[in-house]
Design a protein around this motif. Structure first.
Motif, PDB file in Angstrom:
ATOM      1  N   GLY A   1       3.252  12.479  -0.229  1.00 22.93           N
ATOM      2  CA  GLY A   1       2.749  11.124  -0.404  1.00 22.93           C
ATOM      3  C   GLY A   1       3.639  10.156   0.351  1.00 22.93           C
ATOM      4  O   GLY A   1       4.604  10.563   1.000  1.00 22.93           O
ATOM      5  N   VAL A   2       3.300   8.880   0.260  1.00 20.56           N
ATOM      6  CA  VAL A   2       4.062   7.851   0.961  1.00 20.56           C
ATOM      7  C   VAL A   2       4.399   6.742  -0.019  1.00 20.56           C
ATOM      8  O   VAL A   2       3.526   6.260  -0.747  1.00 20.56           O
TER       9      VAL A   2
ATOM     10  N   ASN B   1       0.843  -1.195   0.000  1.00 24.31           N
ATOM     11  CA  ASN B   1       0.000   0.000   0.000  1.00 24.31           C
ATOM     12  C   ASN B   1       0.880   1.248   0.000  1.00 24.31           C
ATOM     13  O   ASN B   1       1.980   1.252   0.542  1.00 24.31           O
ATOM     14  N   PHE B   2       0.365   2.316  -0.605  1.00 25.04           N
ATOM     15  CA  PHE B   2       1.064   3.599  -0.645  1.00 25.04           C
ATOM     16  C   PHE B   2       0.012   4.695  -0.708  1.00 25.04           C
ATOM     17  O   PHE B   2      -1.173   4.428  -0.857  1.00 25.04           O
TER      18      PHE B   2
ATOM     19  N   HIS C   1      11.364  -0.883   6.197  1.00 29.97           N
ATOM     20  CA  HIS C   1      10.991  -0.965   4.784  1.00 29.97           C
ATOM     21  C   HIS C   1       9.498  -0.728   4.543  1.00 29.97           C
ATOM     22  O   HIS C   1       8.924  -1.277   3.616  1.00 29.97           O
ATOM     23  N   SER C   2       8.895   0.118   5.394  1.00 35.30           N
ATOM     24  CA  SER C   2       7.452   0.344   5.249  1.00 35.30           C
ATOM     25  C   SER C   2       7.106   1.634   4.530  1.00 35.30           C
ATOM     26  O   SER C   2       5.950   2.026   4.482  1.00 35.30           O
ATOM     27  N   GLY C   3       8.100   2.292   3.929  1.00 30.48           N
ATOM     28  CA  GLY C   3       7.818   3.459   3.104  1.00 30.48           C
ATOM     29  C   GLY C   3       8.296   4.769   3.702  1.00 30.48           C
ATOM     30  O   GLY C   3       8.358   4.924   4.912  1.00 30.48           O
TER      31      GLY C   3
ATOM     32  N   ASP D   1       4.348  -6.227   7.541  1.00 24.67           N
ATOM     33  CA  ASP D   1       3.587  -5.718   8.676  1.00 24.67           C
ATOM     34  C   ASP D   1       2.886  -4.414   8.285  1.00 24.67           C
ATOM     35  O   ASP D   1       3.231  -3.777   7.300  1.00 24.67           O
ATOM     36  N   TYR D   2       1.895  -4.007   9.062  1.00 22.77           N
ATOM     37  CA  TYR D   2       1.185  -2.758   8.815  1.00 22.77           C
ATOM     38  C   TYR D   2       2.027  -1.563   9.236  1.00 22.77           C
ATOM     39  O   TYR D   2       2.712  -1.604  10.249  1.00 22.77           O
TER      40      TYR D   2
END
Length: 135
Positions: free
Chosen positions: A115-116, A44-45, A67-69, A123-124
């Motif tokens: 933005g992301v 997701n982004f 590494h989640s953005g 993981d969330y």
């Protein structure tokens, strides 16, 4: 949990008041005009966007796996592509990235496009966001 979130937003309101005072934005009466949670699953982004109807926006990072953005801000001036130096750094880039950490608080003018990047972890990534008006 509601009491914890309420206390968190009270504290964020204090921080926003300090920023409003530093930015010399009138009487510094802070109003949250909207608040929400972002829960980004794997891949997701968030597309680049701006927030209308508010002076500034904030993000509070609740959960940030590796590494989640990145949080990305686009340089808001019209000359960003007119000056293209050979070297790229934080002063010449057209995109500014922040690597979020848990419990990090980011406040920025609502008109800046942001933005992301995609969550590449399993993981969330969880954040709370809000728009703020000052009167």
């Amino acid at each position: 949990k509601f009491d914890e979130i309420s206390k968190l937003f009270d504290q964020l309101g204090v921080y926003c008041g300090e920023v409003a005072k530093e930015w010399e934005l009138g009487s510094n009466f802070i109003t949250f005009t909207g608040a929400w949670a972002n829960v980004n699953k794997r891949y997701n982004f968030n597309w680049p966007h701006v927030h209308t109807g508010s002076i500034f926006s904030l993000i509070y990072y609740v959960r940030v796996p590796k590494h989640s953005g990145s949080l990305m801000f686009e340089r808001p001036d019209p000359m960003k592509y007119a000056f293209m130096p050979e070297t790229s750094n934080e002063y010449t880039n057209t995109l500014y990235r922040i690597e979020p950490k848990e419990h990090m608080f980011v406040i920025f003018p609502s008109y800046i496009s942001h933005g992301v990047s995609p969550n590449c972890s399993t993981d969330y990534r969880i954040s709370l966001a809000a728009n703020i008006d000052v009167s």
